[in-house]
Design a protein around this motif. Structure first.
Motif, PDB file in Angstrom:
ATOM      1  N   GLU A  29      -1.569   7.192   1.077  1.00 39.94           N
ATOM      2  CA  GLU A  29      -3.007   7.002   1.026  1.00 39.94           C
ATOM      3  C   GLU A  29      -3.617   6.770   2.401  1.00 39.94           C
ATOM      4  O   GLU A  29      -4.826   6.717   2.544  1.00 39.94           O
ATOM      5  CB  GLU A  29      -3.353   5.819   0.112  1.00 39.94           C
ATOM      6  CG  GLU A  29      -3.019   6.066  -1.355  1.00 39.94           C
ATOM      7  CD  GLU A  29      -3.370   4.887  -2.226  1.00 39.94           C
ATOM      8  OE1 GLU A  29      -3.577   3.789  -1.673  1.00 39.94           O
ATOM      9  OE2 GLU A  29      -3.444   5.061  -3.444  1.00 39.94           O
ATOM     10  N   TRP A  30      -2.791   6.628   3.416  1.00 40.92           N
ATOM     11  CA  TRP A  30      -3.284   6.339   4.755  1.00 40.92           C
ATOM     12  C   TRP A  30      -3.359   7.613   5.584  1.00 40.92           C
ATOM     13  O   TRP A  30      -2.447   8.429   5.585  1.00 40.92           O
ATOM     14  CB  TRP A  30      -2.364   5.339   5.461  1.00 40.92           C
ATOM     15  CG  TRP A  30      -2.429   3.959   4.889  1.00 40.92           C
ATOM     16  CD1 TRP A  30      -1.664   3.454   3.874  1.00 40.92           C
ATOM     17  CD2 TRP A  30      -3.312   2.913   5.294  1.00 40.92           C
ATOM     18  NE1 TRP A  30      -2.025   2.153   3.626  1.00 40.92           N
ATOM     19  CE2 TRP A  30      -3.031   1.790   4.477  1.00 40.92           C
ATOM     20  CE3 TRP A  30      -4.310   2.801   6.261  1.00 40.92           C
ATOM     21  CZ2 TRP A  30      -3.702   0.580   4.604  1.00 40.92           C
ATOM     22  CZ3 TRP A  30      -4.982   1.598   6.388  1.00 40.92           C
ATOM     23  CH2 TRP A  30      -4.682   0.505   5.562  1.00 40.92           C
ATOM     24  N   GLN A  31      -4.486   7.767   6.319  1.00 42.80           N
ATOM     25  CA  GLN A  31      -4.599   8.776   7.357  1.00 42.80           C
ATOM     26  C   GLN A  31      -4.519   8.049   8.692  1.00 42.80           C
ATOM     27  O   GLN A  31      -4.996   6.918   8.817  1.00 42.80           O
ATOM     28  CB  GLN A  31      -5.928   9.524   7.256  1.00 42.80           C
ATOM     29  CG  GLN A  31      -6.118  10.282   5.955  1.00 42.80           C
ATOM     30  CD  GLN A  31      -7.447  11.010   5.927  1.00 42.80           C
ATOM     31  OE1 GLN A  31      -7.936  11.467   6.938  1.00 42.80           O
ATOM     32  NE2 GLN A  31      -8.034  11.106   4.738  1.00 42.80           N
ATOM     33  N   SER A  32      -3.940   8.676   9.697  1.00 40.35           N
ATOM     34  CA  SER A  32      -3.764   7.973  10.959  1.00 40.35           C
ATOM     35  C   SER A  32      -3.966   8.885  12.156  1.00 40.35           C
ATOM     36  O   SER A  32      -3.797  10.107  12.070  1.00 40.35           O
ATOM     37  CB  SER A  32      -2.368   7.340  11.020  1.00 40.35           C
ATOM     38  OG  SER A  32      -1.365   8.329  10.983  1.00 40.35           O
TER      39      SER A  32
ATOM     40  N   ARG B  30      -5.633   3.577  11.536  1.00 42.72           N
ATOM     41  CA  ARG B  30      -5.178   3.914  10.184  1.00 42.72           C
ATOM     42  C   ARG B  30      -6.358   3.729   9.231  1.00 42.72           C
ATOM     43  O   ARG B  30      -7.066   2.730   9.300  1.00 42.72           O
ATOM     44  CB  ARG B  30      -4.008   3.029   9.750  1.00 42.72           C
ATOM     45  CG  ARG B  30      -2.743   3.267  10.581  1.00 42.72           C
ATOM     46  CD  ARG B  30      -1.494   2.839   9.835  1.00 42.72           C
ATOM     47  NE  ARG B  30      -1.512   1.423   9.505  1.00 42.72           N
ATOM     48  CZ  ARG B  30      -1.122   0.917   8.337  1.00 42.72           C
ATOM     49  NH1 ARG B  30      -0.715   1.715   7.364  1.00 42.72           N
ATOM     50  NH2 ARG B  30      -1.133  -0.386   8.135  1.00 42.72           N
TER      51      ARG B  30
ATOM     52  N   THR C 193     -10.539   1.010   3.888  1.00 45.15           N
ATOM     53  CA  THR C 193     -10.108   0.127   4.958  1.00 45.15           C
ATOM     54  C   THR C 193      -9.799   0.929   6.212  1.00 45.15           C
ATOM     55  O   THR C 193      -9.207   2.008   6.134  1.00 45.15           O
ATOM     56  CB  THR C 193      -8.835  -0.641   4.544  1.00 45.15           C
ATOM     57  OG1 THR C 193      -9.111  -1.379   3.350  1.00 45.15           O
ATOM     58  CG2 THR C 193      -8.385  -1.605   5.641  1.00 45.15           C
TER      59      THR C 193
ATOM     60  N   THR D 105      -8.789   2.108  -0.474  1.00 52.41           N
ATOM     61  CA  THR D 105      -9.271   0.732  -0.294  1.00 52.41           C
ATOM     62  C   THR D 105     -10.447   0.638   0.668  1.00 52.41           C
ATOM     63  O   THR D 105     -10.957  -0.445   0.913  1.00 52.41           O
ATOM     64  CB  THR D 105      -8.136  -0.162   0.232  1.00 52.41           C
ATOM     65  OG1 THR D 105      -7.704   0.322   1.520  1.00 52.41           O
ATOM     66  CG2 THR D 105      -6.962  -0.184  -0.722  1.00 52.41           C
TER      67      THR D 105
ATOM     68  N   ASP E  86       0.831  -1.199   0.000  1.00 54.00           N
ATOM     69  CA  ASP E  86       0.000   0.000   0.000  1.00 54.00           C
ATOM     70  C   ASP E  86       0.869   1.253   0.000  1.00 54.00           C
ATOM     71  O   ASP E  86       1.909   1.319   0.643  1.00 54.00           O
ATOM     72  CB  ASP E  86      -0.904   0.032   1.240  1.00 54.00           C
ATOM     73  CG  ASP E  86      -2.103  -0.891   1.074  1.00 54.00           C
ATOM     74  OD1 ASP E  86      -2.324  -1.344  -0.056  1.00 54.00           O
ATOM     75  OD2 ASP E  86      -2.785  -1.154   2.076  1.00 54.00           O
TER      76      ASP E  86
ATOM     77  N   ASN F 201      -7.603   4.077   5.080  1.00 55.97           N
ATOM     78  CA  ASN F 201      -7.191   4.182   3.687  1.00 55.97           C
ATOM     79  C   ASN F 201      -8.404   4.497   2.827  1.00 55.97           C
ATOM     80  O   ASN F 201      -9.332   3.689   2.704  1.00 55.97           O
ATOM     81  CB  ASN F 201      -6.547   2.870   3.225  1.00 55.97           C
ATOM     82  CG  ASN F 201      -5.870   3.016   1.872  1.00 55.97           C
ATOM     83  OD1 ASN F 201      -6.484   3.410   0.903  1.00 55.97           O
ATOM     84  ND2 ASN F 201      -4.587   2.693   1.830  1.00 55.97           N
TER      85      ASN F 201
END
Length: 288
Positions: free
Chosen positions: A173-176, A181, A188, A186, A169, A183
Motif C-alpha cells: 500500500e506504500w508508494q515511495s 513514503r 499518510t 491511510t 501496514d 500510503n
C-alpha cells in the motif's frame, strides 16, 4: 450500508454577505448537501468543529479574523475541503489563499454553475477520514477551536513527533521515492519516517507525482487530476487553475522540505510541468 453512508453531506458556509450566503445555500442544497450558514470566522470555526463538513466555503473579508487566518485554523481541526470565495483577484491573493490551506479559490462574482462544477469535482476525489485522530485532538486541553483561537499559525513543515512505526501496514500500500513514503489507504505521508502534515490537495498532487515517477505531468494534467476528470478527454484548463497548481506545488515543497533550486523530490521541467527527481542521490533541476 454503513451508518456513515446514511448521514447527510454537510457544507459549512462562512460568509457575512446575506445575499451571497443565500446563493450558496441554494447551490449546496441543489447538490444534495445539508447547509450550516455562519456569518463570522469564529462562528464558522465552531460550526466546522461541530459538524465536520465535507466542504466549507470561506469568504476572506470577514468580521473579526479574516478568511486567511480562518483557513489556517480550520486546518488545525479538520480536513474539510475549503473553497475560498473572494473579490480579491490578484495572483498574490490567490497564492496566499491556497497557502493558507484552501483547496479552491473562486473570485467573486462567481457563477453558480462554476461553483457547482467545483463542488462536484471535489466530491469525485477520494474521501479520506480526517488524519487528525481523536487521540491527537484530545491530547490538548480544551476544545480544538479554543486552542486554535489562541494559537499562532505554525511554521513547522513536519509534525513534531517521534518516528512513526507502523509494522502492521501492508507494504504494497506504500508508494515511495527516496525517503518519502505515501500510503493511499491511510492517507499518510512520511518523510524520513516522520509524518508530514499535508492538505488533501497536496496529498493528491504528491500521490500523482509518485505514481507518475519520471514522467512529466503538466499543470493542466494535475489540474484535471484534482478535478477528477478523465485526462484522455479535452477539458479546458485556464490560467487561474495553472497558477493554483503552482501555488499548491510550492506549498507541498515547503512542507516536505524540498528546495526548488536543488530539489531532492520534485523537479520543475521548464515550460512543461513537474516530475520526480531521479531516485539516486544526484541532485539538480532542469531550471531550478
Amino acid at each position: 450500508m454503513t451508518e456513515s453512508s446514511l448521514q447527510p453531506k454537510v457544507a459549512v458556509v462562512i460568509e457575512d454577505d446575506p445575499d451571497v450566503r443565500t446563493l450558496l445555500d441554494e447551490v449546496f442544497r441543489a447538490a444534495g448537501f445539508e447547509v450550516v450558514p455562519t456569518e463570522s470566522g469564529l462562528d464558522g470555526l465552531a460550526a466546522v468543529e461541530k459538524h465536520q463538513p465535507v466542504i466549507t466555503t470561506l469568504d476572506i473579508n470577514l468580521p473579526g479574523i479574516d478568511g486567511f487566518e480562518v483557513a489556517r485554523r480550520i486546518r488545525k481541526i479538520s480536513s474539510t475541503y475549503i473553497v475560498m470565495l473572494s473579490a480579491l483577484a490578484e495572483e498574490s491573493d490567490v497564492v496566499l489563499g491556497l497557502g493558507s490551506g484552501a483547496d479552491e479559490y473562486l473570485v467573486k462574482p462567481f457563477r453558480p454553475r462554476e461553483l457547482r462544477a467545483r463542488i462536484e469535482a471535489l466530491m469525485r476525489r477520494p474521501r479520506f477520514e480526517d488524519n487528525m485522530s481523536a487521540d491527537r485532538l484530545s491530547a490538548n486541553p480544551g476544545s480544538p477551536v479554543s486552542a486554535a483561537r489562541s494559537a499562532a499559525p505554525s511554521a513547522a513543515v513536519l509534525v513534531a513527533a517521534p518516528p512513526v512505526v507502523r509494522p502492521d501496514d501492508d507494504v504494497a500500500e506504500w508508494q515511495s521515492h527516496r525517503d518519502i513514503r505515501l500510503n493511499l489507504a491511510t492517507h499518510t505521508v512520511l518523510i524520513a519516517e516522520r509524518e508530514a502534515d499535508l492538505t488533501r490537495t497536496e496529498f493528491d498532487l504528491l500521490a500523482t507525482l509518485l505514481e507518475s515517477k519520471r514522467r512529466v505531468r503538466s499543470k493542466s494534467d494535475l489540474a484535471l487530476v484534482l478535478r477528477g476528470e478523465d485526462l484522455g478527454l479535452s477539458f479546458y484548463v485556464g490560467e487561474p487553475d495553472k497558477r493554483a497548481i503552482e501555488a499548491h506545488i510550492a506549498n507541498l515543497r515547503r512542507k516536505i522540505g524540498d528546495n526548488p533550486v536543488e530539489p531532492s523530490y520534485i523537479e520543475t521541467v521548464r515550460g512543461v510541468g513537474y516530475r520526480l527527481t531521479p531516485s539516486t542521490n544526484t541532485r539538480g533541476s532542469l531550471n531550478g
